[in-house]
Design an enzyme around this catalytic site. Sequence first.
Site, PDB file in Angstrom:
ATOM      1  N   VAL A  84      37.010  25.067  36.989  1.00 34.47           N
ATOM      2  CA  VAL A  84      35.618  25.473  37.234  1.00 34.47           C
ATOM      3  C   VAL A  84      35.282  25.416  38.732  1.00 34.47           C
ATOM      4  O   VAL A  84      35.701  24.500  39.433  1.00 34.47           O
ATOM      5  CB  VAL A  84      34.666  24.528  36.438  1.00 34.47           C
ATOM      6  CG1 VAL A  84      33.204  24.781  36.789  1.00 34.47           C
ATOM      7  CG2 VAL A  84      34.889  24.721  34.946  1.00 34.47           C
ATOM      8  N   GLY A  85      34.544  26.404  39.208  1.00 35.96           N
ATOM      9  CA  GLY A  85      34.004  26.385  40.585  1.00 35.96           C
ATOM     10  C   GLY A  85      35.070  26.319  41.658  1.00 35.96           C
ATOM     11  O   GLY A  85      34.870  25.703  42.702  1.00 35.96           O
ATOM     12  N   LEU A  88      38.241  31.034  41.122  1.00 36.19           N
ATOM     13  CA  LEU A  88      38.996  31.875  40.177  1.00 36.19           C
ATOM     14  C   LEU A  88      38.082  32.625  39.196  1.00 36.19           C
ATOM     15  O   LEU A  88      38.558  33.199  38.223  1.00 36.19           O
ATOM     16  CB  LEU A  88      40.016  31.026  39.405  1.00 36.19           C
ATOM     17  CG  LEU A  88      41.077  30.307  40.235  1.00 36.19           C
ATOM     18  CD1 LEU A  88      42.048  29.564  39.328  1.00 36.19           C
ATOM     19  CD2 LEU A  88      41.847  31.277  41.128  1.00 36.19           C
ATOM     20  N   GLY A  89      36.797  32.582  39.445  1.00 46.98           N
ATOM     21  CA  GLY A  89      35.887  33.376  38.604  1.00 46.98           C
ATOM     22  C   GLY A  89      35.648  32.787  37.224  1.00 46.98           C
ATOM     23  O   GLY A  89      35.455  33.524  36.258  1.00 46.98           O
ATOM     24  N   ASP A 134      33.377  39.461  40.356  1.00 47.93           N
ATOM     25  CA  ASP A 134      33.956  38.615  39.314  1.00 47.93           C
ATOM     26  C   ASP A 134      33.670  39.155  37.917  1.00 47.93           C
ATOM     27  O   ASP A 134      34.566  39.204  37.068  1.00 47.93           O
ATOM     28  CB  ASP A 134      33.400  37.189  39.411  1.00 47.93           C
ATOM     29  CG  ASP A 134      33.900  36.458  40.640  1.00 47.93           C
ATOM     30  OD1 ASP A 134      34.372  37.124  41.575  1.00 47.93           O
ATOM     31  OD2 ASP A 134      33.809  35.214  40.656  1.00 47.93           O
TER      32      ASP A 134
HETATM   33  O1  PMV Z   1      34.688  31.597  45.304  1.00 48.21           O
HETATM   34  P1  PMV Z   1      34.317  32.832  44.579  1.00 48.21           P
HETATM   35  O2  PMV Z   1      35.337  33.276  43.566  1.00 48.21           O
HETATM   36  O3  PMV Z   1      32.912  32.752  44.032  1.00 48.21           O
HETATM   37  O4  PMV Z   1      34.332  34.050  45.641  1.00 48.21           O
HETATM   38  C1  PMV Z   1      33.396  34.162  46.675  1.00 48.21           C
HETATM   39  C2  PMV Z   1      33.649  35.421  47.426  1.00 48.21           C
HETATM   40  C3  PMV Z   1      32.690  35.662  48.576  1.00 48.21           C
HETATM   41  O5  PMV Z   1      33.110  36.871  49.201  1.00 48.21           O
HETATM   42  C4  PMV Z   1      32.765  34.551  49.586  1.00 48.21           C
HETATM   43  C5  PMV Z   1      31.250  35.809  48.120  1.00 48.21           C
HETATM   44  C6  PMV Z   1      30.979  37.010  47.246  1.00 48.21           C
HETATM   45  O6  PMV Z   1      30.012  36.917  46.458  1.00 48.21           O
HETATM   46  O7  PMV Z   1      31.657  38.040  47.363  1.00 48.21           O
END
Ligand code: PMV
Length: 298
Positions: A84-85, A88-89, A134
Site C-alpha cells: 500500500v502507498g 505501485l497503484g 493509475d
Molecule cells: O506514487 P504514485 O504511484 O502515486 O505515482 C505518482 C506519480 C506522480 O507523477 C508523481 C504524480 C501523478 O499524479 O502523476
Amino acid sequence: MATCSAPGKIYLFGEHAVVYGEPAIACAIELRTRVSAKKSDTIAITSSIGTTGLDFEVHPYVSSAIEKLGSENVSINISSELPVGSGLGSSAAVTIATLAAINIEFGLGNDLSDLAGMGHEIEKEVQGAASPTDTFVSAFGGAVEIPSRKRLDLPDCGVVIGNTNKGASPKKTAKLVKQVARLKEEYPDMINPIIKTIGSFSRKGEVLISKKDYSSLGRLMNVNHGLLDALGVGTLELSALVYAARDAGAYGAKITGAGGGGCMVALTDSPFEVASAIEKSGGEAIITKFTSRGVMSE
Ligand code: PMV
C-alpha cells in the site's frame, strides 16, 4: 457473488514530469488486488485492516466506490498482492476492482471506460489530486503512454520490484508533488529542462519498446532515475536497491512513482539474480511480469 481482480502498475518513465504535461509510460504488472462483492442486507467491507461499514477513514476508496454506484447493500472482501502507498497503484487497483465487482453483482451495465472514469473521480475525491494514470492502467492493463492514452507494445522482458518498506503513505505523492513544484518555482531555468528531458525519455522509450531494445530502454531508465534524484524525490534506500539491481545485471533500474521511499523497478532477463541482490541490500524483492490483463472477472 462476483469477484474481480485489477492490476497495479509501474512507471518506466515520466513520473513527476507528467504533472507538467510531459509524457510518461506506465505498465500494468501482474500483482493484483482481488475484490468480491455479494448482495447483502447491510454494507460490510473486510480487508486485512478489519471489517467496517461504509467508512471513509478506514476504507476510503471502497466506501467511495460503493457510494458512487448507488450505495447498494453489499458485502465486500478485499485481498491484495500490492504493497500500500508505495508507488505501485494499490489504491487504483482496489478502487477499480471494487467498482467492477459491484457492477457485475448488481448488473449495473457500466463499461470499462465508465469504471476508469469513476475510479479517477474517486482517487481525486480521496486524495485531493490524482492523475488518471493509475486507474486507467488498472482498468485496461498493458503499457500506456500518458496523457495520450496510446497503447504501446508490452515489454516482453522480466520485471523485478524492490520495496524499501520505508516512507509508504497514501499522502506521500501529494507531498512530493508539492516539493517538486516549489523547487521548480524557485529555480525554473534549471528545473524546467530536467522535466523536459524526462519527457523526452518517454518519447524515445516508445520507439525502443517497439524495437524490443531493452538494453537501451534500461540505460534511459537509469538516467531517468538520476534526474528523479536531482528533483529531490530519491532516498538512500531507493538508490541502494537501484544500484544493487544494476550491479546484478539489470538492463536498468529506477524509482517508480512518487519516490521518497516506496518502490523501485528493475527491467531484467535475470530476475532471480536481481531479486537476490535487492534482498541483500535490505529491500523486499518481488518478481513479477508485465501484463496486458486489466480488471477482470475471476
Ligand atoms: O506514487 P504514485 O504511484 O502515486 O505515482 C505518482 C506519480 C506522480 O507523477 C508523481 C504524480 C501523478 O499524479 O502523476
